[in-house]
Design an enzyme around this catalytic site. Structure first.
Site, mmCIF file in Angstrom:
data_model
loop_
_atom_site.group_PDB
_atom_site.id
_atom_site.type_symbol
_atom_site.label_atom_id
_atom_site.label_comp_id
_atom_site.label_asym_id
_atom_site.label_seq_id
_atom_site.Cartn_x
_atom_site.Cartn_y
_atom_site.Cartn_z
ATOM 1 N N HIS A 265 0.812 -1.246 -0.006
ATOM 2 C CA HIS A 265 -0.033 0.036 -0.104
ATOM 3 C C HIS A 265 0.914 1.307 0.028
ATOM 4 O O HIS A 265 0.776 2.169 -0.609
ATOM 5 C CB HIS A 265 -0.813 -0.119 1.353
ATOM 6 C CG HIS A 265 -1.736 1.238 1.310
ATOM 7 N ND1 HIS A 265 -3.282 1.179 1.028
ATOM 8 C CD2 HIS A 265 -1.697 2.460 2.065
ATOM 9 C CE1 HIS A 265 -3.673 2.409 1.299
ATOM 10 N NE2 HIS A 265 -2.888 2.953 1.719
ATOM 11 N N GLU A 266 1.966 0.964 0.915
ATOM 12 C CA GLU A 266 2.692 2.460 1.037
ATOM 13 C C GLU A 266 3.691 2.639 -0.317
ATOM 14 O O GLU A 266 3.800 3.756 -0.482
ATOM 15 C CB GLU A 266 3.576 2.379 2.280
ATOM 16 C CG GLU A 266 2.650 2.407 3.486
ATOM 17 C CD GLU A 266 1.587 3.585 3.669
ATOM 18 O OE1 GLU A 266 1.586 4.547 3.028
ATOM 19 O OE2 GLU A 266 0.442 3.263 4.269
#
Length: 500
Positions: A265-266
């Site tokens: 996600h990051e």
């Protein structure tokens, strides 16, 4: 002074402002990753000073004069050009910023820094009362902030605009109402089809080994030691204190594998920032266009890539090698179904692709009630718990797993949460266009090849930075406005029970 010289002077002044913003970014990264708790008061003062100085530097009379003098250049330049985009975007930012006194900006930064420091212990102790004074201070400051502007259609419009420029609360509500109509019945359908065994995803998973696997995934995606780093934190985030400096964080919890998806996600946030055209650096154009579009990329790499069958056909044997005792006896299809299990749960960041949106809608509604004084901060836990039961049928056992689970309100970010679900919606629109252009991505993923997707996204989306509005950006990439229908269709095709 010629127009060329005035434009160069404007860029010089804006570069100073951007450097100060990046300084604040570095201070925040350090606070959440490395700073000992004893530094919280001093850090709050540093945030206040940097925030005030940034505002003072940006709203200077000189920048105002330069923008006025450059109207002719903006009007005579092609809309897509760097010159027109820089002047147009800066003018809008400037007109908003001049409404807000630098002293208020400093107060907002100080209060957020103190609240963030208080949030961790309050969450650990499930003690809402310990955080409540900070939340009340943040809310009061945000209300003072909205008073700096002319009355909008809805008060929340002003807060939303800080994260998703030009979008109105009514537009978000319309999209979210469609998601509620479509997704709540889907949750019931899936629940009636029977449970999915995901018990093997809980257990003992060495955090260091998780980090190594997460790094292996990120490197395949495009992570390099020269421009990236990955650290541990309580609540995962990405920050970029300068061009070519991407800082990811994840929470390597010892009892599950959620860190893998948090890292992906990051990474999506980081690869977006890294992909902005370098010529836009140190200007207001040199970052992602909005948090909704940003979130579309984190959800792309976490879900559309990271929860796909083709991704795990390549990576699952590697994960089994890392955790043979836990996963050696679990076949790939069972693992795939487990990581895509749809089941109402307490924690937003751990939620599945379908129910995640109800977590966001809940926060969106509560934020409107808070800013309009229809809900007092002291009543927030009860309102939260009631809506969790209404939307997800979940009973909240304590505030740590309820109203205290996210750091955003402690950080003063009221108006931020809707961008998560807007990003979900936009991600599928962009994904469908990428697949039209690139063809079969699954075959590439099965061989651990993700560069074609990354470079397509860089060329068609990331490189634009903030040159255009979020809506214009999405239209340029996909050919259509923000539309929830492709997202709903994707969820049904992937997750709805299949007829026997």
């Amino acid at each position: 002074m010629t127009e060329d010289r005035k434009l160069a002077r404007l860029q010089e002044r804006l570069a100073d402002v951007d450097d100060l913003k990046k300084t604040a970014t570095l201070l925040l990264w350090d606070q959440r990753v490395m700073m000992p708790p004893g530094g919280s008061v001093a850090r709050a003062e540093a945030f206040a000073s940097v925030g005030r100085l940034t505002q003072e530097r940006f709203v200077s009379a000189e920048i105002g004069r330069l923008l006025e003098d450059l109207r002719g250049l903006e009007e005579s330049s092609d809309y897509d050009s760097f010159e027109a985009s820089l002047i147009r975007v800066t003018r809008r930012d400037y007109e908003k910023a001049t409404r807000v006194p630098p002293e208020l900006v400093g107060e907002i930064r100080r209060a957020a820094a103190l609240a963030l420091t208080a949030w961790g212990p309050a969450k650990d102790e499930s003690n809402f009362e310990a955080l409540r004074p900070h939340l009340e201070a943040n809310l009061e400051l945000r209300q003072r902030y909205v008073e700096c502007f002319d009355p909008p259609d809805e008060t929340y419009d002003l807060l939303l605009d800080d994260y998703e420029p030009y979008m109105k609360t009514a537009e978000v509500r319309e999209i979210f109402d469609e998601l509620k109509r479509e997704l709540l019945p889907l949750v019931r359908e899936i629940g009636e089809a029977g449970d999915v065994d995901d018990s093997f995803l809980s257990g003992e998973f060495d955090p260091q080994r998780q980090r190594e696997v997460g790094l292996e995934v990120a490197r395949r995606f495009g992570y390099t030691d020269e421009q990236w780093r990955l650290d541990q934190t309580q609540h995962p985030f990405m920050s970029s204190p300068g061009f070519g400096d991407i800082r990811l964080t994840s929470n390597f919890r010892p009892d599950d594998l959620s860190s893998l998806f948090a890292t992906m996600h990051e990474f999506g946030h980081g690869v977006y920032e890294l992909g902005v055209d370098p010529s836009l650096a140190r200007t207001p154009l040199g970052t992602g266009v909005s948090l909704g579009v940003h979130e579309s990329q984190s959800r792309t790499w976490e879900n559309l890539v990271g929860r796909s069958r083709s991704f795990w056909r390549f990576f699952y044997p590697r994960l089994q090698e890392a955790f043979p005792a836990q996963l050696g006896g679990v076949d790939e299809e069972t693992f795939y179904r487990a990581i895509n299990k749809v089941h109402p749960s307490l924690i937003r960041i751990d939620a599945d692709e379908v129910t995640y949106n109800m977590h966001i809608i809940l926060r969106f509604e509560l934020e409107q009630e808070l800013i309009d004084n229809r809900l007092a901060v002291r009543d927030l836990p009860d309102a939260w718990n009631a809506r969790m039961h209404e939307y997800l049928g979940v009973e909240v056992p304590d505030d740590a797993r309820g109203v205290l689970q996210d750091m955003h309100w402690a950080g003063g970010s009221i108006g931020y949460f809707p961008t998560y679900s807007l990003g979900n919606v936009m991600s599928v629109q962009i994904w469908e266009r990428a697949r039209e252009d690139l063809g079969d991505l699954d075959e590439r993923f099965e061989h651990g090849e993700f560069g074609d997707l990354r470079e397509w996204l860089r060329e068609h989306l990331y490189a634009m930075g903030r040159k255009f509005t979020p809506q214009e950006t999405i239209e340029r990439v996909t050919g259509s406005r923000i539309d929830a229908r492709p997202y709903v269709r994707y969820l049904r095709e992937k997750l709805a029970p299949q007829p026997a």
